[in-house]
Design a protein around this motif. Sequence first.
Motif, mmCIF file in Angstrom:
data_model
loop_
_atom_site.group_PDB
_atom_site.id
_atom_site.type_symbol
_atom_site.label_atom_id
_atom_site.label_comp_id
_atom_site.label_asym_id
_atom_site.label_seq_id
_atom_site.Cartn_x
_atom_site.Cartn_y
_atom_site.Cartn_z
ATOM 1 N N UNK A 46 0.923 -1.321 -0.179
ATOM 2 C CA UNK A 46 0.085 0.000 -0.093
ATOM 3 C C UNK A 46 0.748 1.150 0.146
ATOM 4 N N UNK A 47 2.097 1.103 -0.060
ATOM 5 C CA UNK A 47 3.077 2.464 -0.116
ATOM 6 C C UNK A 47 4.246 2.138 -0.882
ATOM 7 N N UNK A 48 4.982 3.038 -1.102
ATOM 8 C CA UNK A 48 6.005 2.890 -1.969
ATOM 9 C C UNK A 48 7.150 2.222 -1.242
ATOM 10 N N UNK A 101 3.403 0.000 -9.548
ATOM 11 C CA UNK A 101 5.172 0.632 -9.861
ATOM 12 C C UNK A 101 5.071 1.537 -10.720
ATOM 13 N N UNK A 102 4.408 1.268 -11.895
ATOM 14 C CA UNK A 102 4.555 2.151 -13.059
ATOM 15 C C UNK A 102 4.309 3.648 -12.720
ATOM 16 N N UNK A 103 5.026 4.583 -13.352
ATOM 17 C CA UNK A 103 4.901 6.028 -13.151
ATOM 18 C C UNK A 103 5.566 6.378 -11.805
ATOM 19 N N UNK A 104 6.084 5.576 -10.937
ATOM 20 C CA UNK A 104 6.542 6.092 -9.809
ATOM 21 C C UNK A 104 8.196 6.030 -9.835
ATOM 22 N N UNK A 140 13.197 -0.949 -12.576
ATOM 23 C CA UNK A 140 12.901 -2.128 -13.433
ATOM 24 C C UNK A 140 13.677 -1.872 -14.845
ATOM 25 N N UNK A 141 13.702 -0.756 -15.096
ATOM 26 C CA UNK A 141 14.422 -0.256 -16.389
ATOM 27 C C UNK A 141 15.871 -0.561 -16.275
#
Length: 352
Positions: free
Chosen positions: A214-216, A237-240, A246-247
């Motif tokens: 529920x959190x980063x 996780x996308x956009x964070x 991951x990249x």
Amino acid sequence: MRNDSRKTPEVKMIEVDGVEYQLIDGRLYRYADITLDKGFKIVFGRIGSEDVLMNMLNRLLGTKIRRLEYRNTEHPGMTEDERFSRFDVYCEDEEGNAFQVEMQNWSQKYYHKRAVYYSSLVLLDQAEKARKVFNEQTAKGSRRSWDYDYRPLFVVSFLNFSNDWTTRKAVSKSVPWISTYRYSDVDTKDELGDGTNIVFIDLHGFSKSIEECTSLEDMWMYSIKNMRELTSCPDSAKGTEIEDLYRKSELAKMTYEQRKRIEEDIMTQNDILNSIREQLEDGKLKAMAEGREEGLAAGRAEGLEQGLEQGLEQGRSAARKELVMKMLAAGIAVEQVAMIAEMSVDDVLKLR
């Protein structure tokens, strides 16, 4: 001992549904296994990954780092046996605060003491830099000397094994899998204020599913622990800040040499784990046989118990020796072998 093909793997990349995977020991991996030594160092410790490391430290430790610079990870040891100590990742922020970060997969009885020892090496590095500056000032006429005012330092250890001492005092904390230790007064709990921070991040104790994150902070822990099993970046996780992790961890975007090092690391761990399983199974069977025979011969129930214990101990001893030989044959450093097998460096050297 591994054969030659195991020592120098031929890195194979396979495309499935438009995504490239690396084939290692019959399994497909899209991302580096950052719970292992090589993957962790390549993802977090190479030039170009400063922002990923900075974001992770800021999120998990609550720091406010704006810029990081990598430093030499090899440091002289303090004893004859330990000729050098190699940190996984070592860096400083723009204010000179030091961060030594490492991933630990193997249980070690006195790992908490090792972390304190590592903090002293970080301190020595700062002292060497400070003395050099003051020596330069002295050469220009200044009479000042270094007054031991070193910058805060953080020894951060990700622990990927079962343990009691890292989390037993943090049961009531809102984030029980992160424990930070500082020097303080025994009675008043007032901190000494020297800036030494020993941080244990318990990956093994983190068991949340992706739906429970529920959190980063949760997402960082989940990603570090489970990335090797994933085939894509989770939607949450996308956009964070975590999407960059991951990249940077995608194997297809790494060099051939980096992928080869990661493959060697995974294969070595698989060899060790398979050896441990085999030796433990052999030890159990031997212990059961010896314990049963001794118990029957003695005609007492306690004879069986005693025989089982003796057999288990013999099995453990044989398993440890075999494991040490396999690790040495695999090219693992003597110091690392000693740590994994919980033996002294001298005892390991005697088995070579």
